[in-house]
Design a protein around this motif. Sequence first.
Motif, mmCIF file in Angstrom:
data_model
loop_
_atom_site.group_PDB
_atom_site.id
_atom_site.type_symbol
_atom_site.label_atom_id
_atom_site.label_comp_id
_atom_site.label_asym_id
_atom_site.label_seq_id
_atom_site.Cartn_x
_atom_site.Cartn_y
_atom_site.Cartn_z
ATOM 1 N N ILE A 1 -8.126 -3.978 -9.582
ATOM 2 C CA ILE A 1 -9.282 -3.133 -9.265
ATOM 3 C C ILE A 1 -10.425 -3.987 -8.755
ATOM 4 C CG2 ILE A 1 -11.046 -1.627 -10.285
ATOM 5 C CD1 ILE A 1 -8.812 -0.636 -12.212
ATOM 6 N N THR A 2 -10.661 -5.120 -9.399
ATOM 7 C CA THR A 2 -11.727 -6.014 -8.959
ATOM 8 C C THR A 2 -11.476 -6.509 -7.541
ATOM 9 O OG1 THR A 2 -12.215 -6.740 -11.218
ATOM 10 C CG2 THR A 2 -12.890 -8.198 -9.437
ATOM 11 N N ALA A 3 -10.264 -6.955 -7.268
ATOM 12 C CA ALA A 3 -9.946 -7.475 -5.931
ATOM 13 C C ALA A 3 -10.109 -6.396 -4.867
ATOM 14 C CB ALA A 3 -8.521 -8.026 -5.918
ATOM 15 N N ALA A 4 -9.640 -5.184 -5.158
ATOM 16 C CA ALA A 4 -9.764 -4.097 -4.181
ATOM 17 C C ALA A 4 -11.225 -3.728 -3.952
ATOM 18 C CB ALA A 4 -8.983 -2.875 -4.671
ATOM 19 N N ALA A 5 -12.001 -3.705 -5.012
ATOM 20 C CA ALA A 5 -13.414 -3.317 -4.897
ATOM 21 C C ALA A 5 -14.202 -4.318 -4.074
ATOM 22 C CB ALA A 5 -14.032 -3.166 -6.288
ATOM 23 N N ARG A 6 -13.921 -5.582 -4.263
ATOM 24 C CA ARG A 6 -14.665 -6.615 -3.539
ATOM 25 C C ARG A 6 -14.391 -6.588 -2.047
ATOM 26 N NH1 ARG A 6 -13.866 -11.651 -7.839
ATOM 27 N NH2 ARG A 6 -15.485 -10.971 -9.320
ATOM 28 N N ASN A 7 -13.260 -6.019 -1.655
ATOM 29 C CA ASN A 7 -12.898 -5.970 -0.234
ATOM 30 C C ASN A 7 -13.000 -4.570 0.356
ATOM 31 O OD1 ASN A 7 -11.936 -8.829 0.250
ATOM 32 N ND2 ASN A 7 -10.601 -8.280 -1.456
ATOM 33 N N TRP A 8 -13.580 -3.637 -0.366
ATOM 34 C CA TRP A 8 -13.655 -2.270 0.112
ATOM 35 C C TRP A 8 -14.723 -2.170 1.197
ATOM 36 C CZ3 TRP A 8 -10.366 1.299 0.306
ATOM 37 C CH2 TRP A 8 -10.700 2.636 0.510
ATOM 38 N N PRO A 9 -14.385 -1.620 2.370
ATOM 39 C CA PRO A 9 -15.331 -1.606 3.501
ATOM 40 C C PRO A 9 -16.659 -0.905 3.200
ATOM 41 C CG PRO A 9 -13.108 -1.040 4.220
ATOM 42 C CD PRO A 9 -13.075 -1.077 2.726
ATOM 43 N N GLN A 10 -16.621 0.110 2.362
ATOM 44 C CA GLN A 10 -17.839 0.862 2.068
ATOM 45 C C GLN A 10 -18.722 0.183 1.025
ATOM 46 O OE1 GLN A 10 -14.768 2.571 2.469
ATOM 47 N NE2 GLN A 10 -15.503 2.960 4.550
ATOM 48 N N TRP B 1 -19.194 5.228 -12.397
ATOM 49 C CA TRP B 1 -19.830 6.459 -11.926
ATOM 50 C C TRP B 1 -21.249 6.145 -11.474
ATOM 51 C CZ3 TRP B 1 -24.163 9.318 -12.788
ATOM 52 C CH2 TRP B 1 -24.157 10.662 -12.372
ATOM 53 N N ARG B 2 -21.622 6.670 -10.298
ATOM 54 C CA ARG B 2 -22.995 6.527 -9.793
ATOM 55 C C ARG B 2 -23.389 7.828 -9.113
ATOM 56 N NH1 ARG B 2 -26.273 2.188 -11.063
ATOM 57 N NH2 ARG B 2 -27.365 2.528 -9.088
ATOM 58 N N GLU B 3 -24.573 8.310 -9.418
ATOM 59 C CA GLU B 3 -25.016 9.582 -8.846
ATOM 60 C C GLU B 3 -25.092 9.512 -7.323
ATOM 61 O OE1 GLU B 3 -28.322 13.003 -9.891
ATOM 62 O OE2 GLU B 3 -28.766 10.911 -10.370
ATOM 63 N N GLU B 4 -25.556 8.373 -6.797
ATOM 64 C CA GLU B 4 -25.704 8.275 -5.341
ATOM 65 C C GLU B 4 -24.361 8.210 -4.622
ATOM 66 O OE1 GLU B 4 -26.694 3.992 -6.793
ATOM 67 O OE2 GLU B 4 -26.724 6.054 -7.569
ATOM 68 N N TRP B 5 -23.274 7.918 -5.360
ATOM 69 C CA TRP B 5 -21.937 7.937 -4.768
ATOM 70 C C TRP B 5 -21.300 9.315 -4.861
ATOM 71 C CZ3 TRP B 5 -20.024 3.015 -7.824
ATOM 72 C CH2 TRP B 5 -20.696 1.892 -7.326
ATOM 73 N N ASP C 1 -14.407 6.927 -4.673
ATOM 74 C CA ASP C 1 -13.664 7.974 -3.974
ATOM 75 C C ASP C 1 -12.146 7.769 -4.010
ATOM 76 O OD1 ASP C 1 -13.160 5.988 -2.086
ATOM 77 O OD2 ASP C 1 -14.636 6.725 -0.666
ATOM 78 N N LYS C 2 -11.441 8.856 -3.748
ATOM 79 C CA LYS C 2 -9.983 8.866 -3.845
ATOM 80 C C LYS C 2 -9.315 7.836 -2.929
ATOM 81 C CE LYS C 2 -7.994 12.868 -4.242
ATOM 82 N NZ LYS C 2 -7.367 14.181 -3.935
ATOM 83 N N PRO C 3 -9.745 7.661 -1.662
ATOM 84 C CA PRO C 3 -9.096 6.650 -0.816
ATOM 85 C C PRO C 3 -9.110 5.253 -1.430
ATOM 86 C CG PRO C 3 -10.443 8.104 0.525
ATOM 87 C CD PRO C 3 -10.729 8.452 -0.898
ATOM 88 N N PHE C 4 -10.182 4.926 -2.150
ATOM 89 C CA PHE C 4 -10.231 3.620 -2.812
ATOM 90 C C PHE C 4 -9.101 3.493 -3.820
ATOM 91 C CE2 PHE C 4 -11.645 1.269 -6.625
ATOM 92 C CZ PHE C 4 -11.688 -0.004 -6.079
#
Length: 540
Positions: free
Chosen positions: A133-142, A211-215, A220-223
Motif C-alpha cells: 500500500i505504501t509503495a502504491a501510494a507513493r507512486n499514485w499520479p493523483q 479518509w479525508r473530507e477533501e478527497w 478511490d477505487k482505481p487506487f
Amino acid sequence: MADSDLFIGVDFGTESVRAALFDDAGACHGEAVVAYPRFGYGAYTDPANHCYRQHPLDYVESFDAAIINLLKPHSEKVRQSIKAIGVATTGSTPGPVDAAGLPLALHDRFAEDPDAMFALWKDHAAIGEAEEITAAARNWPQGDYTRYCGGAYSAEWFWAKLLRVVRRKPEIAAAASWVEHCDWIVGYLTGVSNSRDFPRSRCAAGHKAMWREEWGGLPDKPFWMSIDSKLEGVCSRLYDGTGTADQAAGKLAPALAEKYGLSAEVVIAGGALDAHMSAVGAGIQPGALVKVVGTSTCDMAVCDPEFLRSAGGEEKVVSGICGQADSSILPGFVGLEAGQSAFGDIFDWFGRLIGWRGAGKNNDAILSALSAAAEALPPVVDGPVALDWFNGRRSPDVDLTREAAVAGLSLGVDAPRFYRTLVESAAFGSRAILERFTREGVPIEEVIAVGGIANKSPLVMQVMSDVLGRPIHVAAAPQACALGCAMAAAVASGRFPDLGGAQEAMGGGFRKSFEPHKNGRAAYDVLYARYAQLAAQVSG
C-alpha cells in the motif's frame, strides 16, 4: 447524585472492558471491569506470527456484564438520570460483517475462523500488505495517499488487515462490509441491522483508513484496484461519510435498554479510538502533548487548522507520525497522533523472560521487585543502551519490520540494571517522538500522561521526565478514557455545547507532576545520543 445528569463512559481495552459512571461535574460514581474470556486464555492469538484476533462475543458478553455490574448498586432513580453512553475501543481493530451488520464470526460457519473476527490493533500479520500500500501510494499520479499518515502505511491499520484477509479467504472477501470495533459496538448499542447504516468514526477513518473530507472520503477505487483487483467489490461496500465522537449516533436499542434497566431514550454517542478519548479526558488543548502510557503508547496533540495552513492555503503535513486528521480528537482542531508499538509490553516481556521457571513469584511480583531495585540505580553513561522496537517502530517513521537491539552488555550487568536500561530505552523512544513534533513546528508547551503506567510506575515517569527534560503532569482521572467518553456522551445528549465545555466542567486536573532532575538530564543526553547512534546503525 440522582439530581444530576449522569453519563456512562466505556473503554474497550486490549484485554478487558471498563465502564464508569460520571455526573456532569466529572465525579465518578462507580466502575466495573470485565476481562474478555476467550482472549484472556489466548484463544485466536499466534504471537509468533504476529496474529492477535478477538471474537465479537468477547466484546458483547464483557460489555453486557460490565454495564450490569456497574448499575447493580444503583437505584431506579439513578438509572433514569443516565442520559447518554459514550464508547471507545482500541484501533485499528476491524472485522468483516454480513448484510445485517452481524460479524461473520457469529455465524456457525466462521465461528472458529480468526479471519472472520476482529483483528486487534497489535496484529502485525499484514506487514507485506502495508508495504504494498505504501509503495502504491507513493507512486499514485493523483498524489500520495499516505502523506497525512506519516508517509507510510502500517500493518496495524484498516486497509492492510482487510487486504490480507481478502487475499487469504475468498468466502470472507464477500462480506457485506468491514467495520472498526468502535463503529460496530455503537451499531450494536443502537440496534443497527444493515451494514450500510453503521456510523463511522472520524478518528478511526482519518488516522487508520486514510479518509479525508477533501478527497470525498476514502482513497478511490482505481487506487485499490491497482494493488489487487479483489478489492473492487470491497471498496463499493464501505463508506464515504464520518462523524465525530460528540455527535449522537442514535438511542439505546429497546431490547438492550430492558436488559440493562435503562431508558430507551438514552443517547449513544459516536464511537472513537480509546487513546483519543483518553486525551479528551486528560484535557487536551493546543500546546499540550498527551501521552497514553500503557502496553504501547499513543502521543497526541491538536492544532488550530489555520496554524497548519501554508501560505498557499494547503495544510502542512507533519512527517513521520501516525496521522493527522481534522476533528479527530477535538472537533474543530486537527488531531495529530504518534506512538510506540511497545512500551509496557517490553517490561512485561522481561519479567516473563527472567521468571520463566516461576521463581516462586508471579510476573507482577517480579516486575515490582525489579522496579524497586532499578529505582535505586543512577543512569550510567557508559552502560548498556537498548532500542525500544520490540514490536516494530510505530513513530517516528513507521516500520514494523524493525527489531530491538542492545549495545554495551557485559557480565557486570545484572537484572535491575538491564531493567532500567529497558525503561530508559522506552523513554528515549518517547523523546524521539517529541523531537519530531517540535522539529515539524508543532508547539508543545506541556506534557500530560495518562494510562496504567503513568498511574503506577514512578520510576518510569521520573526517567521519562529526565529524558525529555520537561515536567510531566499525570492526569487526575485514573480512567481518563472512560471520562473522555462520558464527556462526549454529555455533549451528544445536549448537556454541554461542545467538548471544550465538557472538559471545563468535568475535567479533574492533575494528580501528580514529575520534574526533571538536572543530573539525570545531563546523563540522559549522553545516553540518548548513543541510542540515536544505535538506531542509525540498526537501520542501515
